[in-house]
Design a protein around this motif. Structure first.
Motif, PDB file in Angstrom:
ATOM      1  N   GLU A   1       0.821  -1.204   0.000  1.00 36.39           N
ATOM      2  CA  GLU A   1       0.000   0.000   0.000  1.00 36.39           C
ATOM      3  C   GLU A   1       0.860   1.261   0.000  1.00 36.39           C
TER       4      GLU A   1
ATOM      5  N   SER B   1       2.122   1.830  -3.446  1.00 35.36           N
ATOM      6  CA  SER B   1       1.012   2.322  -4.258  1.00 35.36           C
ATOM      7  C   SER B   1       0.756   3.802  -3.969  1.00 35.36           C
TER       8      SER B   1
ATOM      9  N   ALA C   1       3.158   5.978  -5.893  1.00 31.11           N
ATOM     10  CA  ALA C   1       2.800   6.098  -7.314  1.00 31.11           C
ATOM     11  C   ALA C   1       1.742   7.184  -7.517  1.00 31.11           C
ATOM     12  N   LYS C   2       0.823   7.294  -6.553  1.00 31.26           N
ATOM     13  CA  LYS C   2      -0.229   8.312  -6.659  1.00 31.26           C
ATOM     14  C   LYS C   2       0.322   9.725  -6.474  1.00 31.26           C
TER      15      LYS C   2
END
Length: 342
Positions: A324, A327, A330-331
């Protein structure tokens, strides 16, 4: 300004045919600084000889300023070459001539009058920062000063294109930077198109707008310098970028040690644009996902297209939390590449 289409250069050697340049196509815009990088044997030197007409391609076309250098010969080739000048790794100065006389030499060959030669030489000496050194001989100059003479001589006939063949390879890092700054100033002030051949990604990062990466005679990757640094695709490009980003043997050793000592965690290489550097992204990630982060190595580098940063981190925690966290990065427009082995 320069349009290279499907050029191939094959040499016949005693051991058979050798393909030095293999079906290469490039387009170089007027007024830009374009870098061609590769290790020894990649085909860089052959490329530059094709650009100035010293070599003819086996197939393909080399258009410079609207004229096909590959097909030109005799007077037309000489005329085309007047638009193209070159500086070299080892300066190639005339040792029996002074700085002024070296710079004036191409003007003499072109039949320029003495008065006009003297005026032009004075302008060029001022331009390259050698005021007061006009009467000196090459043996009395430093390496950086010799290259400045080479640059001034190359500019004497007001060329449209300047080819630089490993022009800083014989210089120390500080002198290299001063010569690169000079080339950048010349490019900005007179709009000269510069094609730079090198094996050093630092040189590309410092002044080039776009770059082509060569390996075994082929262009394996090309694009804007910032884009190539942020998202290298070919293995050789990744190697070049790593070197230019300051990833030393000590960095590699640290990564290996962490991988060995903490096999349950993840090592990630983060690549981010300059705007992201001011955001507390790592702190937010730690608070939000209950992970432990150890920073291994980091650096912010500048290119002509903008800044970018690289950061190696070790993330430890529950597998779901680590996934998470990656992730989340990446956002935030941060590229996170998990390093499985060094």
């Amino acid at each position: 300004m320069i349009d290279i289409q499907n050029i191939t250069k094959v040499y016949n050697t005693k051991n058979g045919k050798l393909t030095a340049v293999d079906n290469v196509s490039l387009s170089i815009n007027k007024g830009e600084i374009y870098g061609i990088i590769g290790y020894s044997g990649a085909g860089k030197s052959t490329m530059i000889r094709l650009l100035n007409g010293l070599e003819k391609p086996t197939t393909g076309s080399v258009i410079v300023g609207g004229q096909d250098i590959a097909k030109a010969s005799g007077a037309k080739l000489r005329e085309a070459r007047q638009k193209i000048s070159m500086i070299f790794q080892h300066f190639n100065l005339l040792w029996s001539r002074t700085v002024e006389e070296n710079i004036a030499f191409p003007l003499e060959i072109a039949g320029v009058s003495k008065a006009d030669r003297e005026k032009r030489v004075e302008e060029l000496i001022e331009l390259v920062g050698l005021k007061g050194r006009g009467k000196a001989y090459p043996s009395q100059l430093s390496g950086g000063q010799k290259q400045r003479v080479g640059i001034a001589r190359a500019l004497a006939n007001n060329p449209e294109v300047l080819l630089c063949d490993e022009a800083t390879s014989a210089l120390d890092p500080e002198t290299t930077d001063s010569i690169l700054e000079l080339l950048l100033d010349i490019n900005k002030n007179i709009g000269l198109t510069i094609v730079l051949i090198t094996h050093e990604m630092h040189v590309i990062r410092k002044i080039c707008n776009r770059v082509a990466v060569m390996e075994a005679g082929k262009v394996v990757e090309q694009g804007d310098v910032l884009q190539v640094f942020q998202h290298p695709q070919a293995p050789i490009t990744k190697n070049f970028v790593s070197q230019a980003s300051g990833e030393t043997q000590e960095t590699q050793a640290s990564l290996e040690q962490i991988l060995a000592n903490y096999p349950e965690g993840k090592i990630a290489k983060l690549t981010f644009a300059a705007a992201t550097t001011e955001q507390p992204v790592i702190s937010q990630m730690i608070k939000q996902f209950d992970v432990v982060v150890n920073i291994v190595h980091g650096k912010i580098s500048n290119t002509t297209g903008g800044s970018f940063g690289t950061l190696f981190i070790h993330i430890d925690g529950e597998p779901k939390a680590v996934a998470e966290a990656l992730s989340f990065l990446a956002k935030q427009e941060i590229q996170a590449e998990v390093i499985e082995h060094v």
